[in-house]
Design a protein around this motif. Structure first.
Motif, PDB file in Angstrom:
ATOM      1  N   ASP A  19       0.962  -1.203  -0.035  1.00 48.71           N
ATOM      2  CA  ASP A  19      -0.006   0.043   0.032  1.00 48.71           C
ATOM      3  C   ASP A  19       0.722   1.056   0.117  1.00 48.71           C
ATOM      4  N   SER A  20       2.075   1.258   0.671  1.00 56.72           N
ATOM      5  CA  SER A  20       2.798   2.232   0.723  1.00 56.72           C
ATOM      6  C   SER A  20       3.639   2.726  -0.628  1.00 56.72           C
ATOM      7  N   VAL A  21       3.931   1.624  -1.325  1.00 55.92           N
ATOM      8  CA  VAL A  21       4.771   2.018  -2.584  1.00 55.92           C
ATOM      9  C   VAL A  21       4.043   2.330  -3.564  1.00 55.92           C
ATOM     10  N   GLU A  22       4.528   3.156  -4.791  1.00 57.72           N
ATOM     11  CA  GLU A  22       3.982   3.522  -5.844  1.00 57.72           C
ATOM     12  C   GLU A  22       4.079   2.495  -6.822  1.00 57.72           C
ATOM     13  N   LYS A  23       5.543   1.683  -6.866  1.00 59.88           N
ATOM     14  CA  LYS A  23       5.817   0.631  -7.930  1.00 59.88           C
ATOM     15  C   LYS A  23       6.749  -0.340  -7.105  1.00 59.88           C
ATOM     16  N   ILE A  24       6.443  -1.507  -7.657  1.00 52.82           N
ATOM     17  CA  ILE A  24       7.523  -2.745  -7.189  1.00 52.82           C
ATOM     18  C   ILE A  24       8.290  -3.147  -8.539  1.00 52.82           C
ATOM     19  N   VAL A  25       9.456  -2.961  -8.623  1.00 56.32           N
ATOM     20  CA  VAL A  25      10.090  -3.493  -9.817  1.00 56.32           C
ATOM     21  C   VAL A  25      10.935  -4.886  -9.483  1.00 56.32           C
ATOM     22  N   THR A  26      10.730  -6.032 -10.244  1.00 58.13           N
ATOM     23  CA  THR A  26      11.491  -6.908  -9.898  1.00 58.13           C
ATOM     24  C   THR A  26      12.541  -7.557 -11.116  1.00 58.13           C
ATOM     25  N   VAL A  27      13.429  -8.343 -10.549  1.00 58.13           N
ATOM     26  CA  VAL A  27      14.469  -8.703 -11.493  1.00 58.13           C
ATOM     27  C   VAL A  27      14.131  -9.653 -12.527  1.00 58.13           C
ATOM     28  N   SER A  28      12.923 -10.320 -12.285  1.00 60.70           N
ATOM     29  CA  SER A  28      12.453 -11.512 -13.175  1.00 60.70           C
ATOM     30  C   SER A  28      10.822 -11.416 -12.945  1.00 60.70           C
ATOM     31  N   ASP A  29      10.505 -12.284 -13.886  1.00 61.29           N
ATOM     32  CA  ASP A  29       8.809 -12.312 -13.989  1.00 61.29           C
ATOM     33  C   ASP A  29       8.526 -13.304 -12.498  1.00 61.29           C
ATOM     34  N   TYR A  30       9.579 -14.193 -12.451  1.00 57.53           N
ATOM     35  CA  TYR A  30       9.667 -15.259 -11.445  1.00 57.53           C
ATOM     36  C   TYR A  30       9.286 -14.661 -10.188  1.00 57.53           C
ATOM     37  N   ILE A  31      10.302 -13.651  -9.892  1.00 59.83           N
ATOM     38  CA  ILE A  31      10.168 -12.871  -8.183  1.00 59.83           C
ATOM     39  C   ILE A  31       8.693 -12.012  -8.466  1.00 59.83           C
ATOM     40  N   GLY A  32       8.471 -11.620  -9.435  1.00 55.93           N
ATOM     41  CA  GLY A  32       6.957 -10.830  -9.361  1.00 55.93           C
ATOM     42  C   GLY A  32       5.993 -12.086  -9.260  1.00 55.93           C
ATOM     43  N   SER A  33       6.002 -13.106  -9.676  1.00 60.27           N
ATOM     44  CA  SER A  33       4.941 -13.977  -9.406  1.00 60.27           C
ATOM     45  C   SER A  33       4.765 -14.399  -7.909  1.00 60.27           C
ATOM     46  N   THR A  34       6.052 -14.423  -7.356  1.00 58.72           N
ATOM     47  CA  THR A  34       6.116 -14.895  -5.916  1.00 58.72           C
ATOM     48  C   THR A  34       5.467 -13.675  -5.096  1.00 58.72           C
ATOM     49  N   ILE A  35       5.334 -12.791  -5.565  1.00 58.61           N
ATOM     50  CA  ILE A  35       4.692 -11.620  -4.700  1.00 58.61           C
ATOM     51  C   ILE A  35       3.255 -11.622  -4.897  1.00 58.61           C
ATOM     52  N   GLY A  92      14.027 -17.503 -12.078  1.00 58.56           N
ATOM     53  CA  GLY A  92      14.202 -16.761 -13.025  1.00 58.56           C
ATOM     54  C   GLY A  92      15.103 -16.962 -14.265  1.00 58.56           C
ATOM     55  N   ASN A  93      16.165 -17.979 -13.994  1.00 63.22           N
ATOM     56  CA  ASN A  93      17.363 -18.138 -14.870  1.00 63.22           C
ATOM     57  C   ASN A  93      16.775 -18.426 -16.301  1.00 63.22           C
ATOM     58  N   PRO A  94      15.694 -18.980 -16.447  1.00 63.65           N
ATOM     59  CA  PRO A  94      15.399 -19.560 -18.148  1.00 63.65           C
ATOM     60  C   PRO A  94      14.944 -18.330 -18.806  1.00 63.65           C
ATOM     61  N   GLU A  95      14.549 -17.194 -18.204  1.00 63.97           N
ATOM     62  CA  GLU A  95      13.742 -16.145 -18.833  1.00 63.97           C
ATOM     63  C   GLU A  95      14.627 -15.276 -19.568  1.00 63.97           C
ATOM     64  N   VAL A  96      16.021 -15.561 -19.281  1.00 67.18           N
ATOM     65  CA  VAL A  96      17.031 -14.719 -20.325  1.00 67.18           C
ATOM     66  C   VAL A  96      17.744 -15.790 -21.410  1.00 67.18           C
ATOM     67  N   ILE A  97      17.358 -17.082 -21.497  1.00 65.21           N
ATOM     68  CA  ILE A  97      17.929 -18.007 -22.289  1.00 65.21           C
ATOM     69  C   ILE A  97      17.007 -18.367 -23.292  1.00 65.21           C
ATOM     70  N   ASP A  98      17.300 -18.206 -24.635  1.00 67.40           N
ATOM     71  CA  ASP A  98      16.508 -18.484 -25.625  1.00 67.40           C
ATOM     72  C   ASP A  98      17.113 -19.935 -26.113  1.00 67.40           C
ATOM     73  N   GLN A  99      16.490 -20.955 -25.987  1.00 66.25           N
ATOM     74  CA  GLN A  99      17.056 -22.333 -25.962  1.00 66.25           C
ATOM     75  C   GLN A  99      17.795 -22.643 -27.464  1.00 66.25           C
ATOM     76  N   GLY A 100      18.934 -23.047 -27.444  1.00 68.21           N
ATOM     77  CA  GLY A 100      19.891 -23.169 -28.672  1.00 68.21           C
ATOM     78  C   GLY A 100      20.276 -21.848 -29.367  1.00 68.21           C
ATOM     79  N   LYS A 101      19.904 -20.716 -28.800  1.00 69.50           N
ATOM     80  CA  LYS A 101      20.252 -19.582 -29.583  1.00 69.50           C
ATOM     81  C   LYS A 101      21.368 -18.812 -28.601  1.00 69.50           C
ATOM     82  N   ASN A 102      21.222 -18.859 -27.378  1.00 74.22           N
ATOM     83  CA  ASN A 102      22.454 -18.015 -26.438  1.00 74.22           C
ATOM     84  C   ASN A 102      22.653 -19.017 -25.305  1.00 74.22           C
ATOM     85  N   GLY A 103      22.208 -20.279 -25.388  1.00 74.47           N
ATOM     86  CA  GLY A 103      22.264 -21.249 -24.473  1.00 74.47           C
ATOM     87  C   GLY A 103      21.427 -22.396 -24.365  1.00 74.47           C
TER      88      GLY A 103
END
Length: 376
Positions: free
Chosen positions: A128-144, A308-319
């Motif tokens: 209620d007290s914050v204007e915004k919550i920024v998270t480092v991954s979608d995974y962390i956002g989902s835990t909230i 959140g690790n898989p969120e920045v990996i495009d399978q077979g393209k960068n890892g």
């Protein structure tokens, strides 16, 4: 705008002792301060003065045991438009008490809204007290949002980044030059180098890579598994788990190298020695920043399907993402495959550098944060 960044009480800013949050603050404030008045609060450190202004950023540091009171004093004395608090949702109420007219943004870098870390009441007050919550991954956002559905409208994912000016792809002239120098310095010229960077902790899974080593050596006897890290940031103390890793490593002395804590400024150079980067995390990782560093260094990535690790990996393209992440043989299989295919390593590594340049530089992170600040 007058903007304050509040680091956690664990490590100082600038990140002279490492730390993902400290590196994050370093990266974005250098850019945001070009057009805005920026102040950073962090703990004191013997390497740093208690107050200084550097690169247009004002730093105010308090001892750890006086940190919260010091921040409250600093917020009272200065009229900030936005306060960006990192990873300490329980502090919001005390911050608001001394700066009721200031807009607060909370960035969440770990699972800080679990029942073990924050009560229902405390979490609700914070949201209620914050204007915004920024998270480092979608995974962390989902835990909230799963526990506090009313937070959903305030949550935005802002992926972290890397200093592209300090990291060079191993496929670039500068990166290749660094590569030859570091390999010569460490006595690993002509070796196939597999790199792990991070805390030597069971949740990070380095033991799995050591358990995978026999299957890798069988096919690639020149492999060198290099671990960069220690039990905790800035320390080289040894606990039972680290002793266990050293014992496993001693079984293959010709194929394992441990490099303890190194100054953060040297990390970009050390990445250039490697052929492959592996993140073997076993816990629900928020999204380890080593992925950005490896991409910027032009390395193919093998990572575990955790958090959140898989969120920045495009399978077979960068890892590659390992689903059976507890199985040492899965790491061995992927490492062996990449060591057998230098053209694939080059393609994936170059793609990773392009991904970093397009999506994961600090300029993009700073721009995303400014968009958040300007819309509240």
């Amino acid at each position: 705008m007058r903007i304050a960044f509040i680091a956690t009480e664990k490590l100082p800013v600038p990140a002279v002792r490492g730390g993902a949050i400290q590196i994050y603050i370093d990266g974005v404030t250098k850019i945001i301060s070009k057009n805005h008045d920026v102040t950073v609060f962090s703990i004191t450190d013997e390497q740093l003065p208690n107050k200084e202004t550097k690169n247009r950023v004002s730093y105010i540091r308090y001892p750890e045991d006086q940190y919260l009171q010091g921040i409250q004093k600093g917020l009272k004395e200065r009229n900030f438009d936005v306060v960006h608090l990192c990873n300490r949702p329980k502090w919001i109420n005390e911050m608001k008490e001394v700066a009721p007219n200031t807009k607060f943004v909370l960035s969440v870098h770990n699972e800080m809204f679990t029942e073990e870390k924050i009560s229902e009441e405390e979490g609700s007050i914070c949201i209620d007290s914050v204007e915004k919550i920024v998270t480092v991954s979608d995974y962390i956002g989902s835990t909230i949002s799963l526990r506090f559905p009313k937070a959903k409208g305030k949550i935005s994912t802002v992926y972290s980044g890397v200093d592209l000016a300090n990291y060079y792809s191993i496929w670039s002239p500068t990166g290749n030059k660094r590569r030859q120098e570091v390999r010569k310095e460490l006595g690993i010229v002509g070796r196939d180098v597999v790199l792990f960077v991070g805390r030597l902790s069971k949740v990070k899974g380095p033991h799995l890579l050591l358990q995978a080593l026999p299957s890798i050596i069988e096919k690639h006897p020149k492999v060198m598994l290099v671990f960069i890290g220690s039990k905790w940031f800035g320390e080289n103390q040894i606990n039972n788990y680290v002793k266990h890793l050293y014992t496993l490593g001693a079984l293959h002395q010709e194929n394992v190298t441990f490099i303890k804590f190194v100054e953060p400024s040297r990390i970009p150079i050390l990445y250039n020695m490697a052929d492959i980067f592996v993140c073997s995390s076993q816990w629900q990782e928020p999204l380890a920043r080593v992925h950005y560093e490896a991409m910027a260094s032009g390395l193919p990535i093998i990572t575990s399907n955790r958090g959140g690790n898989p969120e920045v990996i495009d399978q077979g393209k960068n890892g590659y993402i390992i689903d059976d992440f507890e199985n040492p043989e899965e790491y061995a299989k992927h490492i062996n495959s990449l060591l057998e295919k230098p053209a694939t390593r080059e393609r994936i590594g170059k793609n990773g550098r392009l991904f970093a340049e397009k999506q994961f530089g600090w300029s993009r992170v700073a721009s995303d944060l400014l968009n958040v600040y300007q819309t509240i």
